[in-house]
Every structure is written in C-alpha cells, then in structure tokens.
Write a protein that holds these residues in place. Structure first.
Motif, PDB file in Angstrom:
ATOM      1  N   ILE A  67       0.865  -1.178   0.000  1.00  0.00           N
ATOM      2  CA  ILE A  67       0.000   0.000   0.000  1.00  0.00           C
ATOM      3  C   ILE A  67       0.904   1.231   0.000  1.00  0.00           C
ATOM      4  O   ILE A  67       1.789   1.362   0.843  1.00  0.00           O
ATOM      5  N   ARG A  68       0.672   2.121  -0.950  1.00  0.00           N
ATOM      6  CA  ARG A  68       1.510   3.315  -1.055  1.00  0.00           C
ATOM      7  C   ARG A  68       0.655   4.563  -0.953  1.00  0.00           C
ATOM      8  O   ARG A  68       0.605   5.365  -1.880  1.00  0.00           O
ATOM      9  N   GLU A  69      -0.004   4.716   0.145  1.00  0.00           N
ATOM     10  CA  GLU A  69      -0.816   5.901   0.383  1.00  0.00           C
ATOM     11  C   GLU A  69       0.054   6.941   1.088  1.00  0.00           C
ATOM     12  O   GLU A  69       0.636   6.650   2.132  1.00  0.00           O
ATOM     13  N   PRO A  70       0.159   8.152   0.535  1.00  0.00           N
ATOM     14  CA  PRO A  70       1.010   9.160   1.179  1.00  0.00           C
ATOM     15  C   PRO A  70       0.445   9.659   2.512  1.00  0.00           C
ATOM     16  O   PRO A  70       1.192   9.939   3.439  1.00  0.00           O
ATOM     17  N   ASP A  71      -0.868   9.726   2.614  1.00  0.00           N
ATOM     18  CA  ASP A  71      -1.493  10.205   3.841  1.00  0.00           C
ATOM     19  C   ASP A  71      -1.635   9.052   4.837  1.00  0.00           C
ATOM     20  O   ASP A  71      -2.075   7.961   4.470  1.00  0.00           O
ATOM     21  N   LEU A  72      -1.260   9.288   6.094  1.00  0.00           N
ATOM     22  CA  LEU A  72      -1.332   8.233   7.113  1.00  0.00           C
ATOM     23  C   LEU A  72      -2.755   7.726   7.322  1.00  0.00           C
ATOM     24  O   LEU A  72      -2.966   6.532   7.533  1.00  0.00           O
ATOM     25  N   ASN A  73      -3.725   8.617   7.279  1.00  0.00           N
ATOM     26  CA  ASN A  73      -5.122   8.200   7.456  1.00  0.00           C
ATOM     27  C   ASN A  73      -5.578   7.319   6.299  1.00  0.00           C
ATOM     28  O   ASN A  73      -6.276   6.312   6.498  1.00  0.00           O
ATOM     29  N   ASP A  74      -5.191   7.694   5.080  1.00  0.00           N
ATOM     30  CA  ASP A  74      -5.539   6.876   3.914  1.00  0.00           C
ATOM     31  C   ASP A  74      -4.873   5.509   3.996  1.00  0.00           C
ATOM     32  O   ASP A  74      -5.466   4.486   3.671  1.00  0.00           O
ATOM     33  N   ARG A  75      -3.616   5.497   4.431  1.00  0.00           N
ATOM     34  CA  ARG A  75      -2.897   4.234   4.554  1.00  0.00           C
ATOM     35  C   ARG A  75      -3.557   3.344   5.609  1.00  0.00           C
ATOM     36  O   ARG A  75      -3.733   2.145   5.389  1.00  0.00           O
ATOM     37  N   ALA A  76      -3.932   3.923   6.743  1.00  0.00           N
ATOM     38  CA  ALA A  76      -4.588   3.154   7.804  1.00  0.00           C
ATOM     39  C   ALA A  76      -5.909   2.585   7.305  1.00  0.00           C
ATOM     40  O   ALA A  76      -6.239   1.428   7.568  1.00  0.00           O
TER      41      ALA A  76
END
Length: 152
Positions: A67-76
């Motif tokens: 998973i390569r989501e830059p935003d921590l909330n999106d990654r979570a």
C-alpha cells in the motif's frame, strides 16, 4: 462494507442462478435421489470455483505491491480494508474444506442426513446452507452445549 456471511450468501445465490434452470430440488421429489445429489454436487463445485476466483483476484492484488498511500489516514484505512479482505479469504478457505467434506459425503451417500441423528436435514436448509451437517434441531442443541461449556 458487507459482512463475510452476506458475501457468502450473495455468491451462493449467484451460483444457484448460474446452474441449470430446468431443475431445482422440490419437497415432493424423492429425498436425495440422483437428481438432487447431482444438483447439490454442481452447486458445491460452482461455489468452490467462485471462491477460488475471488481469492485469485485478492492474491493478484497482494502481488501488485504494498500500500503506497502518502497520507497516514488513507494508509490506515487501506490497511484496515486489506485486513478485512484477508479475514474474508481465511473464512472462505475454511468454507472450501467444508465444501470438500460435503462433496465427499455425496460420494459416500451420506449427504443430506444429520451426522448426529441420521435424520434428513431437509431441502430448505440444504438450499440455504449446502454444507450443513446437522438438522436445525441438532445444530441448536450443539450450539446450546457449546455456549454452556464456554460459560463454565
């Protein structure tokens, strides 16, 4: 997101619709005759095939990379979604072993009969849950015993 059991029900309904529409087991038919056993065999095999297809899609997605989501909330959020997906696949892995067991029971002439009482499980129950191994009454008694032993 739908629950895993809701997903199982939807998959099973799709499989039922894909089977030959000319025959659906009915209460008036002889119980567990060749036609009914063939119907349930095809239902179980198609159900298993659809589970394998869904797991192939999940496996391919996992192989595509992390998973390569830059935003921590999106990654979570993405990691939570993956966790739920993997738990669903684990449930389906267990379901495949139940399907294999049901197919074995068909081959051995035991399908459709309660493993506790030996009574017919019933077409309505088998249509709703083709991997059922007990009548509703035997299943309820089993669950009551399980609950009592957990409470101790």
């Amino acid at each position: 997101m739908t629950s895993a059991s809701t997903d199982d029900i939807k998959v099973l309904e799709r499989v039922k619709k894909s089977l030959e529409p000319d025959y659906v087991p009915a209460e008036g038919d002889p119980y567990m005759d060749k036609k009914q056993l063939d119907y349930f065999r095809m239902l179980l095999l198609e159900w298993k095939k659809s589970i394998h297809s869904a797991s192939s899609v999940t496996l391919q997605s996992l192989q595509d990379g992390p998973i390569r989501e830059p935003d921590l909330n999106d990654r979570a959020s993405s990691e939570t979604d993956w966790s739920i997906e993997l738990r669903t696949r684990d449930r389906q892995r267990k379901l495949i072993s139940k399907i294999d067991s049901a197919l074995r029971r068909i081959d051995e002439g035991e399908y459709g009969y309660c493993e506790v009482t030996g009574d017919p499980i019933g077409l309505k129950r088998l249509m709703a849950r083709p991997v059922a191994t007990m009548t509703v009454e035997a299943q309820e008694a089993h669950e009551r015993r399980e609950k009592i032993s957990r409470d101790d």
